[in-house]
Design a protein around this motif. Sequence first.
Motif, short mmCIF file in Angstrom:
data_model
loop_
_atom_site.label_atom_id
_atom_site.label_comp_id
_atom_site.label_asym_id
_atom_site.label_seq_id
_atom_site.Cartn_x
_atom_site.Cartn_y
_atom_site.Cartn_z
N ALA A 88 -17.72 8.22 -41.59
CA ALA A 88 -16.70 8.04 -42.62
C ALA A 88 -16.85 6.68 -43.30
CB ALA A 88 -15.31 8.17 -42.01
N LYS A 89 -16.37 6.61 -44.58
CA LYS A 89 -16.43 5.38 -45.37
C LYS A 89 -15.03 4.98 -45.81
CE LYS A 89 -20.79 6.97 -47.43
NZ LYS A 89 -21.48 7.28 -48.71
N PHE A 90 -14.90 3.71 -46.21
CA PHE A 90 -13.61 3.20 -46.68
C PHE A 90 -13.19 3.91 -47.97
CE2 PHE A 90 -10.93 0.32 -49.10
CZ PHE A 90 -10.02 -0.13 -48.15
N MET A 91 -14.13 4.24 -48.84
CA MET A 91 -13.83 4.83 -50.14
C MET A 91 -13.83 6.35 -50.13
SD MET A 91 -13.31 2.18 -51.95
CE MET A 91 -13.19 2.93 -53.58
N ASP A 92 -13.92 6.99 -48.95
CA ASP A 92 -13.90 8.45 -48.88
C ASP A 92 -12.54 8.98 -49.30
OD1 ASP A 92 -16.49 8.73 -48.11
OD2 ASP A 92 -16.08 8.95 -45.96
N THR A 93 -12.56 10.18 -49.83
CA THR A 93 -11.31 10.84 -50.24
C THR A 93 -10.59 11.39 -49.01
OG1 THR A 93 -12.48 12.95 -50.55
CG2 THR A 93 -12.31 11.45 -52.46
N PRO A 94 -9.28 11.64 -49.12
CA PRO A 94 -8.55 12.20 -47.97
C PRO A 94 -9.11 13.54 -47.51
CG PRO A 94 -7.02 11.32 -49.58
CD PRO A 94 -8.36 11.27 -50.22
N GLU A 95 -9.57 14.38 -48.46
CA GLU A 95 -10.12 15.69 -48.09
C GLU A 95 -11.37 15.54 -47.24
OE1 GLU A 95 -9.41 14.71 -51.13
OE2 GLU A 95 -7.58 15.89 -51.58
N LYS A 96 -12.25 14.59 -47.61
CA LYS A 96 -13.49 14.40 -46.86
C LYS A 96 -13.21 13.84 -45.47
CE LYS A 96 -18.15 12.52 -47.40
NZ LYS A 96 -19.07 11.76 -48.29
N GLU A 135 -10.40 14.37 -43.78
CA GLU A 135 -9.80 15.45 -43.00
C GLU A 135 -10.85 16.42 -42.49
OE1 GLU A 135 -6.87 17.25 -45.43
OE2 GLU A 135 -5.48 15.54 -45.35
N ALA A 136 -11.93 16.59 -43.27
CA ALA A 136 -13.01 17.46 -42.82
C ALA A 136 -13.71 16.91 -41.59
CB ALA A 136 -14.02 17.67 -43.94
N LEU A 137 -13.60 15.62 -41.38
CA LEU A 137 -14.18 14.98 -40.20
C LEU A 137 -13.16 14.82 -39.08
CD1 LEU A 137 -16.25 12.16 -41.99
CD2 LEU A 137 -17.12 14.30 -41.03
N ASN A 138 -12.02 15.50 -39.22
CA ASN A 138 -10.96 15.49 -38.19
C ASN A 138 -10.42 14.07 -37.94
OD1 ASN A 138 -11.26 18.32 -37.77
ND2 ASN A 138 -13.00 17.92 -36.37
N ALA A 139 -10.07 13.37 -39.01
CA ALA A 139 -9.53 12.01 -38.90
C ALA A 139 -8.54 11.79 -40.02
CB ALA A 139 -10.64 10.98 -38.95
N SER A 140 -7.79 10.69 -39.94
CA SER A 140 -6.84 10.34 -40.99
C SER A 140 -7.40 9.20 -41.83
CB SER A 140 -5.49 9.93 -40.38
OG SER A 140 -5.64 8.73 -39.63
N LEU A 141 -7.04 9.19 -43.11
CA LEU A 141 -7.53 8.16 -44.03
C LEU A 141 -7.05 6.77 -43.62
CD1 LEU A 141 -9.11 7.59 -46.64
CD2 LEU A 141 -6.96 7.93 -47.90
N THR A 142 -5.82 6.68 -43.08
CA THR A 142 -5.29 5.38 -42.67
C THR A 142 -6.13 4.77 -41.55
OG1 THR A 142 -3.06 6.09 -43.26
CG2 THR A 142 -3.26 4.19 -41.81
N ASP A 143 -6.46 5.60 -40.55
CA ASP A 143 -7.28 5.10 -39.44
C ASP A 143 -8.66 4.64 -39.94
OD1 ASP A 143 -5.22 5.63 -37.72
OD2 ASP A 143 -6.02 7.58 -37.07
N VAL A 144 -9.23 5.41 -40.83
CA VAL A 144 -10.56 5.07 -41.34
C VAL A 144 -10.53 3.75 -42.09
CG1 VAL A 144 -12.37 5.75 -42.96
CG2 VAL A 144 -11.37 7.45 -41.42
N ARG A 145 -9.53 3.56 -42.93
CA ARG A 145 -9.47 2.33 -43.74
C ARG A 145 -9.11 1.11 -42.90
NH1 ARG A 145 -7.12 4.09 -49.73
NH2 ARG A 145 -8.94 5.43 -50.23
N ILE A 146 -8.28 1.28 -41.89
CA ILE A 146 -7.96 0.14 -41.03
C ILE A 146 -9.21 -0.29 -40.25
CG2 ILE A 146 -6.67 -0.59 -38.99
CD1 ILE A 146 -4.31 1.06 -39.99
N VAL A 147 -9.90 0.67 -39.66
CA VAL A 147 -11.09 0.35 -38.86
C VAL A 147 -12.18 -0.25 -39.74
CG1 VAL A 147 -12.94 1.33 -37.45
CG2 VAL A 147 -10.58 2.07 -37.09
N THR A 148 -12.44 0.34 -40.89
CA THR A 148 -13.49 -0.19 -41.77
C THR A 148 -13.12 -1.56 -42.32
OG1 THR A 148 -12.50 1.09 -43.59
CG2 THR A 148 -14.38 2.08 -42.43
N ALA A 149 -11.84 -1.78 -42.65
CA ALA A 149 -11.42 -3.09 -43.17
C ALA A 149 -11.62 -4.18 -42.12
CB ALA A 149 -9.96 -3.03 -43.62
#
Length: 439
Positions: free
Chosen positions: A156-164, A166-180
């Motif tokens: 997953a990437k910081f700039m990924d869309t919420p749909e992408k 979700e397809a990886l079975n994760a939330s956008l908030t978690d992805v952006r916090i971890v990547t930041a």
Amino acid sequence: MDTIASLFSFITWPVSWVIVQFHKLYGAIFGPDTGWAWGLSIVSLVVLIRICLIPLFVKQIKATRNMQALQPKMKAIQERYKSDKQRQSEEMMKLYKETGTNPLSSCLPILAQSPFFFALYHVLSKIASGDKIGALNQQLVDSAREAHIFGAPIAAKFMDTPEKVEALNASLTDVRIVTAVMIVLMSASQFFTQRQLMMKNVDLTVKTPYMQQQKMLMYIFPVIFAVMGINFPVGVLVYWLTTNVWTMGQQMYVINQNPTPGSKAQDAYLQRLLKSVTQHGEVRGRGRKRVVKDIVAKGSDRNENERRFFAGLAKAGFAAQADGTVVKSDTVSAEAEGGAGTRRQQPKRQTKAQRQAAAAQQAKEAEDATLSVEATPEDKPAPSLEKGPKPQAKGAKPGAQDAADKPARPSRANSGGARQGKSGQRKGPQRPKHPSSKK
């Protein structure tokens, strides 16, 4: 980025194969589908690559120091041939050849690491899309898609869309916090590595444009990586964060064990070495002996840190040898302790008023001495050198004694030689005049 990564597809299979081998090891410990197994596989890939790049890192250190030492000469060449660019380039290449310096050596580790970086990026992109690549079959790709690092998928990437996301079975908030957090740590480690290099491991006695360039890069590089980091997958951020931490630790080791001559790090290193020699009475370790040997070989070209180190050895009663060892010497210790007493004492600087008063006193004393020598008392008659009248011999005529006492009158022919010549006339016997000349 995908286009650049595809250019390094030739190295994709080796990179994916190494990841698979490490995944087998860590999967047996943490489970094959866990983020720990895949994350540690990426970290191990970084460690393996950096170990292979150690020889290039050593060349980078030497090249960087040589470039720092050559900066004054390079600047002189640029000033001398500023109107002739071709001659300037020729002189630069001649200087590099004479000193054995390669300007590209300082970039070798980054250049050598770039293919592995882009190959890993290409592998993670394929994992995100669910496509097999290299040594990763479909089963391993699905396992990697399910792996999460602190709740964020490794693809997953910081700039990924919420749909992408979700397809990886994760939330956008978690992805952006971890990547930041990873981006901040990656930029901070890059800044700290460059800062410790500039503050501790640079010869401060040489002011060159190279130092200004390094200061600019110290602030520019973290910003560049922060901007690029928002487009990196979590797995690539793990890779880059690991390599930055490795570089920081490697740089700290070099600064402590092999500092740049003339830098603050060298002063601290030599003080530690002096303390060790004083405690144990010898230089311990081949690396330390090599350092002492190099300093001895420099002779009068030693910098201030090295001269201070030798002074400390002499004060402790040791003398450095050409082979890097030290010997106990009572003479050196006595000279170090008594050097201040035997050294010529310099007079203290006087104020302007003190100098004027001293000059007036000297002038007065000189005047009194002159007057005492030239002055003659008036009441004391000058001593006479004439003797009393001699008694006349029996039968002598009166006046004979007076005639005898009178000096003989010089003859007319020699009168000119007896008299002192007037101004403009030659002294001594005069040349007789010609009979035809007028008197």
